[in-house]
Design a protein around this motif. Structure first.
Motif, PDB file in Angstrom:
ATOM      1  N   ALA A   1     -18.043   8.084 -12.238  1.00  0.00           N
ATOM      2  CA  ALA A   1     -18.861   8.694 -13.284  1.00  0.00           C
ATOM      3  C   ALA A   1     -20.117   9.359 -12.724  1.00  0.00           C
ATOM      4  O   ALA A   1     -20.562  10.382 -13.240  1.00  0.00           O
ATOM      5  N   ASN A   2     -20.702   8.793 -11.676  1.00  0.00           N
ATOM      6  CA  ASN A   2     -21.940   9.328 -11.121  1.00  0.00           C
ATOM      7  C   ASN A   2     -21.734  10.455 -10.131  1.00  0.00           C
ATOM      8  O   ASN A   2     -22.500  11.426 -10.119  1.00  0.00           O
ATOM      9  N   PHE A   3     -20.719  10.354  -9.304  1.00  0.00           N
ATOM     10  CA  PHE A   3     -20.597  11.279  -8.169  1.00  0.00           C
ATOM     11  C   PHE A   3     -19.503  12.330  -8.318  1.00  0.00           C
ATOM     12  O   PHE A   3     -19.470  13.281  -7.542  1.00  0.00           O
ATOM     13  N   LEU A   4     -18.627  12.193  -9.326  1.00  0.00           N
ATOM     14  CA  LEU A   4     -17.516  13.128  -9.473  1.00  0.00           C
ATOM     15  C   LEU A   4     -17.459  13.796 -10.847  1.00  0.00           C
ATOM     16  O   LEU A   4     -17.360  15.015 -10.948  1.00  0.00           O
ATOM     17  N   LEU A   5     -17.519  12.993 -11.901  1.00  0.00           N
ATOM     18  CA  LEU A   5     -17.283  13.526 -13.237  1.00  0.00           C
ATOM     19  C   LEU A   5     -18.309  14.557 -13.710  1.00  0.00           C
ATOM     20  O   LEU A   5     -17.942  15.499 -14.426  1.00  0.00           O
ATOM     21  N   PRO A   6     -19.598  14.449 -13.353  1.00  0.00           N
ATOM     22  CA  PRO A   6     -20.533  15.475 -13.842  1.00  0.00           C
ATOM     23  C   PRO A   6     -20.131  16.888 -13.422  1.00  0.00           C
ATOM     24  O   PRO A   6     -20.153  17.811 -14.250  1.00  0.00           O
ATOM     25  N   GLN A   7     -19.761  17.074 -12.163  1.00  0.00           N
ATOM     26  CA  GLN A   7     -19.358  18.404 -11.700  1.00  0.00           C
ATOM     27  C   GLN A   7     -18.075  18.860 -12.393  1.00  0.00           C
ATOM     28  O   GLN A   7     -17.949  20.006 -12.839  1.00  0.00           O
ATOM     29  N   VAL A   8     -17.096  17.951 -12.455  1.00  0.00           N
ATOM     30  CA  VAL A   8     -15.796  18.298 -13.030  1.00  0.00           C
ATOM     31  C   VAL A   8     -15.943  18.639 -14.510  1.00  0.00           C
ATOM     32  O   VAL A   8     -15.419  19.649 -14.989  1.00  0.00           O
TER      33      VAL A   8
ATOM     34  N   ALA B   1     -19.938   5.453 -18.465  1.00  0.00           N
ATOM     35  CA  ALA B   1     -19.942   4.828 -17.138  1.00  0.00           C
ATOM     36  C   ALA B   1     -20.128   3.333 -17.293  1.00  0.00           C
ATOM     37  O   ALA B   1     -21.186   2.879 -17.732  1.00  0.00           O
ATOM     38  N   LEU B   2     -19.114   2.575 -16.948  1.00  0.00           N
ATOM     39  CA  LEU B   2     -19.175   1.124 -17.088  1.00  0.00           C
ATOM     40  C   LEU B   2     -18.652   0.441 -15.828  1.00  0.00           C
ATOM     41  O   LEU B   2     -17.614   0.840 -15.295  1.00  0.00           O
ATOM     42  N   PRO B   3     -19.366  -0.588 -15.352  1.00  0.00           N
ATOM     43  CA  PRO B   3     -18.881  -1.326 -14.173  1.00  0.00           C
ATOM     44  C   PRO B   3     -17.834  -2.368 -14.566  1.00  0.00           C
ATOM     45  O   PRO B   3     -17.918  -3.536 -14.218  1.00  0.00           O
TER      46      PRO B   3
ATOM     47  N   LEU C   1     -10.783  16.462 -10.571  1.00  0.00           N
ATOM     48  CA  LEU C   1     -11.141  15.296  -9.756  1.00  0.00           C
ATOM     49  C   LEU C   1     -10.504  15.376  -8.376  1.00  0.00           C
ATOM     50  O   LEU C   1     -11.151  15.074  -7.368  1.00  0.00           O
ATOM     51  N   LYS C   2      -9.252  15.771  -8.334  1.00  0.00           N
ATOM     52  CA  LYS C   2      -8.572  15.881  -7.036  1.00  0.00           C
ATOM     53  C   LYS C   2      -9.275  16.890  -6.136  1.00  0.00           C
ATOM     54  O   LYS C   2      -9.515  16.637  -4.945  1.00  0.00           O
ATOM     55  N   ALA C   3      -9.644  18.034  -6.704  1.00  0.00           N
ATOM     56  CA  ALA C   3     -10.310  19.070  -5.912  1.00  0.00           C
ATOM     57  C   ALA C   3     -11.717  18.647  -5.493  1.00  0.00           C
ATOM     58  O   ALA C   3     -12.147  18.891  -4.358  1.00  0.00           O
TER      59      ALA C   3
END
Length: 298
Positions: free
Chosen positions: A104-111, A128-130, A287-289
């Motif tokens: 959620a922090n490092f991938l989803l914002p850009q995607v 975003a949940l742990p 996400l894959k890219a």
């Protein structure tokens, strides 16, 4: 027996929220009104749908049977609405995506930003949940998981693999004894998950390197990365997060190299909803890219 769709929406909200107040917040209605509508529905079906207790509203056997039909009705209404709206072009509406906090922090914002730029009427929400996202309670429409669920009427698709390594800040490595083998880790400060809050066996990274004690711990990947950036010790980090922490270096990359996978999970019935399918496809490709791009930078 004829059931009112509005009553079924209220029933679903109570079943998922397990309380009148939670359902009221979702529906933007007074909890007392929600309670009256539930009682009316129970009169119509001739059976109690919920077992009331101080802990909340739990489904009875009759409620569980109605739940399956109510969700089918919900999906049918959604499909019909989308067909009438004509979703062959730009997408609209709300889609909530649940994910562990690293994704959620490092991938989803850009995607998600890229998807939103192509479909400005689409409202994307990231939860975003742990912990594992509960799709049965509709905490999200789509969920990213680190291991495929074994139960439930769910559609599961593997997105891609990702990689993790043991890392530490350059300052930490300069100021502490050298690490040439795994045995040299003894005596070093270790950063990792709070042991009893590891919600998936795939996240038990440190057991693979024989680390017995965690000096600084958090249930959040972002907090762990913060510890490492501050030079607090060594820990396992996602390769896709390392571009956000340029002062971190891989340690023993030949000995400690982990591979995990992300999976996209959704309700099986949602696969027939065009909007969900199109968003799911864009999410998986994005996400894959993005993982490939960020890992390439390291």
């Amino acid at each position: 027996m004829e059931l009112d769709w509005d009553d079924l929406k209220i029933f679903l909200a109570v079943a998922r929220g397990e309380s009148l107040s939670a359902a009221g917040r979702v529906l933007k209605r007074d909890p007392a009104t929600v309670g009256r509508r539930v009682s009316r529905l129970e009169e119509v079906v001739g059976a109690p749908l919920f077992a009331r207790s101080p802990q909340g509203y739990g489904l009875t056997d009759a409620g569980a049977r109605l739940m399956a039909h109510a969700e089918e009705a919900e999906q049918a209404v959604t499909r019909g609405t989308e067909e009438l709206a004509g979703t062959t072009g730009g997408l609209s509406g709300q889609v909530r995506i649940g994910a562990p906090d690293g994704c959620a922090n490092f991938l989803l914002p850009q995607v998600c930003a890229r998807i939103a730029a192509e479909h400005p009427e689409l409202e994307l929400q990231i939860v975003a949940l742990p912990r594992v996202i509960n799709l049965s309670k509709r905490e999200a429409d789509l969920a990213i998981a680190v291991s495929p669920p074994a139960t439930g009427r769910l559609t599961v698709q593997k997105i891609t693999d990702y990689h993790l390594h043991l890392v530490a800040a350059r300052d930490y490595l300069d100021q502490n004894p050298p690490i040439r083998t795994l045995d040299d880790l003894s005596g070093h400060s270790i950063v990792g998950y709070i042991p009893d809050m590891i919600f998936d066996k795939e996240l038990d990274y440190l057991s693979e390197i024989g680390a017995e004690a965690v000096s600084l711990a958090s249930n959040s990947v972002s907090v762990q990365l913060g510890f490492l950036r501050e030079g607090a010790g060594l820990g396992i980090a996602h390769d896709f997060a390392l571009p956000y922490a340029p002062n971190l270096e891989k340690v023993l990359p030949g000995d400690v190299s982990l591979t995990r996978s992300f999976y996209l999970v959704r309700h099986a019935g949602d696969a027939r909803i065009e909007r969900m399918t199109r968003v799911a496809d864009m999410l998986m490709a994005g996400l894959k890219a993005e993982i490939a791009r960020l890992e390439g930078l390291t």
